[in-house]
Motif scaffolding. Structure first.
Motif, short mmCIF file in Angstrom:
data_model
loop_
_atom_site.label_atom_id
_atom_site.label_comp_id
_atom_site.label_asym_id
_atom_site.label_seq_id
_atom_site.Cartn_x
_atom_site.Cartn_y
_atom_site.Cartn_z
N TYR A 34 -4.95 -0.73 -4.05
CA TYR A 34 -4.03 0.62 -4.36
C TYR A 34 -2.38 0.55 -4.07
O TYR A 34 -1.97 1.36 -4.47
CB TYR A 34 -4.39 1.66 -2.55
CG TYR A 34 -3.55 2.13 -2.19
CD1 TYR A 34 -4.33 4.10 -3.08
CD2 TYR A 34 -2.96 2.60 -0.89
CE1 TYR A 34 -3.95 5.26 -2.23
CE2 TYR A 34 -2.34 4.12 -0.67
CZ TYR A 34 -3.04 4.88 -1.99
OH TYR A 34 -2.68 6.41 -1.34
N PHE A 37 1.11 8.80 0.03
CA PHE A 37 0.80 7.90 0.09
C PHE A 37 -0.19 6.90 0.58
O PHE A 37 -1.33 6.46 0.92
CB PHE A 37 1.08 6.86 -1.60
CG PHE A 37 0.60 7.31 -2.94
CD1 PHE A 37 -0.27 8.17 -3.40
CD2 PHE A 37 1.86 7.47 -3.82
CE1 PHE A 37 -0.68 9.36 -4.70
CE2 PHE A 37 2.28 7.60 -4.79
CZ PHE A 37 0.83 8.11 -5.33
N MET A 51 6.20 10.70 -2.30
CA MET A 51 5.29 10.58 -2.71
C MET A 51 4.62 9.27 -1.81
O MET A 51 3.61 9.33 -1.95
CB MET A 51 5.74 10.39 -4.12
CG MET A 51 5.70 11.42 -5.32
SD MET A 51 4.11 12.75 -5.10
CE MET A 51 3.25 11.83 -6.03
N MET A 52 6.10 8.87 -1.37
CA MET A 52 5.42 7.05 -1.14
C MET A 52 4.98 7.27 0.66
O MET A 52 3.47 6.52 0.99
CB MET A 52 6.23 6.75 -0.72
CG MET A 52 7.19 5.81 -2.06
SD MET A 52 7.78 4.26 -1.65
CE MET A 52 9.51 5.47 -1.59
N THR A 99 6.18 9.52 -11.44
CA THR A 99 6.90 10.88 -10.84
C THR A 99 7.90 11.00 -11.49
O THR A 99 8.57 11.54 -11.99
CB THR A 99 6.51 11.01 -9.12
OG1 THR A 99 5.26 10.50 -9.33
CG2 THR A 99 7.26 11.58 -8.75
N THR A 126 -0.46 3.13 -6.54
CA THR A 126 0.71 3.90 -5.67
C THR A 126 2.21 3.69 -6.86
O THR A 126 2.89 4.64 -6.99
CB THR A 126 0.94 3.84 -4.24
OG1 THR A 126 0.66 2.32 -3.93
CG2 THR A 126 -0.80 4.60 -3.98
N SER A 127 2.14 2.26 -6.78
CA SER A 127 3.02 1.97 -7.11
C SER A 127 4.09 2.49 -8.66
O SER A 127 4.78 2.81 -8.84
CB SER A 127 4.02 0.11 -7.33
OG SER A 127 4.02 0.17 -6.16
N PHE A 161 2.32 5.11 -9.98
CA PHE A 161 2.54 5.96 -9.85
C PHE A 161 3.45 7.06 -9.51
O PHE A 161 4.04 8.65 -9.59
CB PHE A 161 1.18 7.10 -9.03
CG PHE A 161 0.13 6.96 -9.87
CD1 PHE A 161 -0.35 7.24 -11.34
CD2 PHE A 161 -1.40 6.75 -8.82
CE1 PHE A 161 -1.77 6.66 -11.29
CE2 PHE A 161 -3.14 6.89 -9.73
CZ PHE A 161 -2.49 6.99 -11.09
N VAL A 162 3.89 6.10 -8.79
CA VAL A 162 5.62 6.78 -7.84
C VAL A 162 6.93 6.11 -9.61
O VAL A 162 7.14 7.68 -9.20
CB VAL A 162 6.84 5.84 -7.12
CG1 VAL A 162 7.17 5.65 -6.92
CG2 VAL A 162 5.59 6.44 -5.71
N MET A 192 -1.70 12.28 -12.65
CA MET A 192 -1.81 10.98 -11.49
C MET A 192 -2.92 11.70 -11.68
O MET A 192 -4.55 10.71 -11.96
CB MET A 192 -1.30 11.09 -10.05
CG MET A 192 0.23 10.65 -9.67
SD MET A 192 0.47 10.51 -8.36
CE MET A 192 1.95 10.80 -8.56
N PHE A 195 -2.71 8.86 2.63
CA PHE A 195 -4.23 9.22 2.01
C PHE A 195 -4.36 7.26 2.43
O PHE A 195 -6.00 7.61 2.71
CB PHE A 195 -3.72 8.75 0.95
CG PHE A 195 -5.32 9.06 -0.67
CD1 PHE A 195 -5.80 9.92 0.04
CD2 PHE A 195 -5.21 8.35 -0.71
CE1 PHE A 195 -7.00 10.50 -1.01
CE2 PHE A 195 -6.83 8.24 -1.51
CZ PHE A 195 -8.04 9.51 -1.48
N SER A 196 -3.63 6.42 2.59
CA SER A 196 -4.30 5.20 2.27
C SER A 196 -4.78 5.35 3.87
O SER A 196 -5.78 4.23 4.29
CB SER A 196 -3.02 4.11 2.38
OG SER A 196 -3.21 2.90 3.24
#
Length: 222
Positions: free
Chosen positions: A148, A209, A205-206, A159, A152-153, A155-156, A32, A212-213
Motif C-alpha cells: 500500500y 490514502f 491525496m496523502m 496525480t 499510494t506513492s 498514485f501521488v 487511479m 483509507f489505510s
C-alpha cells in the motif's frame, strides 16, 4: 530589475484555478481507478498458464515503463485517429494515466502477491475455495496491505502527472494556469500559485490514502 509583483490576474482567475484543481482531482481519481483494474488484471494474467498472455503483460509493462508519459499521451491523442479512433482530451488523459499507472501497479502488486507464502494459497484450496476466491480473499488483501505505501506513492506521482495532460488541452490545473499566464504575462505569480495548489493537492491525496489505510488495511486491535 524593476519587476513588480501583481497577483491581480491570479485573484481574478481564482475560480477557474479552483475548477482546474477539481479537474486535476477527477483526472487523477479516474486514472487511479483504471490503473488498479489494469494492475490487478495484469497480475492475474502475468501468472497465466497461457504463454501469450504472460508475454503480452510483460511486453506491456516494459513498453510503458520505458517510454515517456508525454509520448504515450500524444500517441493516444494524435496517432490513434489514423486508426479511426478519436478521443476527446479528457478521456484520452484518463486512459493514458490509467495505462501508465497500471503498468507500474502490475509490478508493485505482483511483488506483494509474491510475498504471500504459498502455504496460505494451498490451505485455501484445501478448504474448497475456488482459485478466484483464494486470489481475492487470501492473496489480494494481504498483498495490498503490504504494498500500500508503494502503491499510494506511485498514485501521488500519477496525480502530479496530470499536468502533462495540458499538452492536449485537457481541463486541469496546469491548462487553466497556462491560459491565465498567456493573457496576463504574469508568469511568476501564476506558477507560484499553481505550485502551492499542487502541494496542497498532494497533501490532500496523502491524507485520503492514510484515512483509507486506517479504515481498510489496519489490523484489528486485540
Amino acid at each position: 530589475m524593476n519587476y513588480q509583483l501583481d497577483f491581480t490576474p491570479v485573484i481574478d482567475g481564482l475560480p477557474n484555478l479552483l475548477l482546474g484543481c477539481l479537474g486535476t482531482f477527477l483526472l487523477a481519481l479516474c486514472g487511479m481507478a483504471l490503473a488498479i483494474v489494469i494492475g490487478i488484471g495484469g497480475v492475474a494474467l502475468r501468472d497465466s498458464p497461457i504463454k501469450i498472455l504472460r508475454w503480452s503483460v510483460i511486453g506491456f509493462v516494459e513498453v510503458i515503463r520505458n517510454t515517456p508519459f508525454l509520448v504515450q499521451i500524444f500517441f493516444l491523442y494524435f496517432a490513434l485517429p489514423f486508426a479511426g479512433i478519436r478521443l476527446e482530451p479528457t478521456p484520452t488523459a484518463i486512459i493514458a494515466l490509467g495505462i501508465n499507472g497500471g503498468a507500474y501497479a502490475i509490478e508493485i502488486i505482483r511483488g506483494g502477491v509474491q510475498s504471500i507464502p504459498k502455504g496460505q494459497m494451498e490451505a485455501g484450496l484445501a478448504l474448497g475455495l475456488h482459485k478466484v476466491q483464494v486470489f481475492r480473499l487470501i492473496i489480494l488483501k494481504p498483498a495490498l496491505r503490504a504494498i500500500y505505501p508503494s502503491l499510494t506513492s506511485q498514485f501521488v506521482l500519477l496525480t502530479l502527472s496530470t499536468s502533462i495532460a495540458s499538452a492536449i488541452s485537457a481541463y486541469e490545473l496546469t491548462s487553466v494556469a497556462q491560459r491565465i499566464e498567456s493573457d496576463s504575462f504574469r508568469s511568476f505569480e501564476v506558477y507560484f500559485t499553481v505550485t502551492i495548489f499542487y502541494l496542497v493537492i498532494s497533501w490532500l491525496m496523502m491524507r485520503l490514502f492514510a484515512l483509507f489505510s486506517a479504515r481498510y488495511f489496519t489490523y484489528p486491535v486485540k
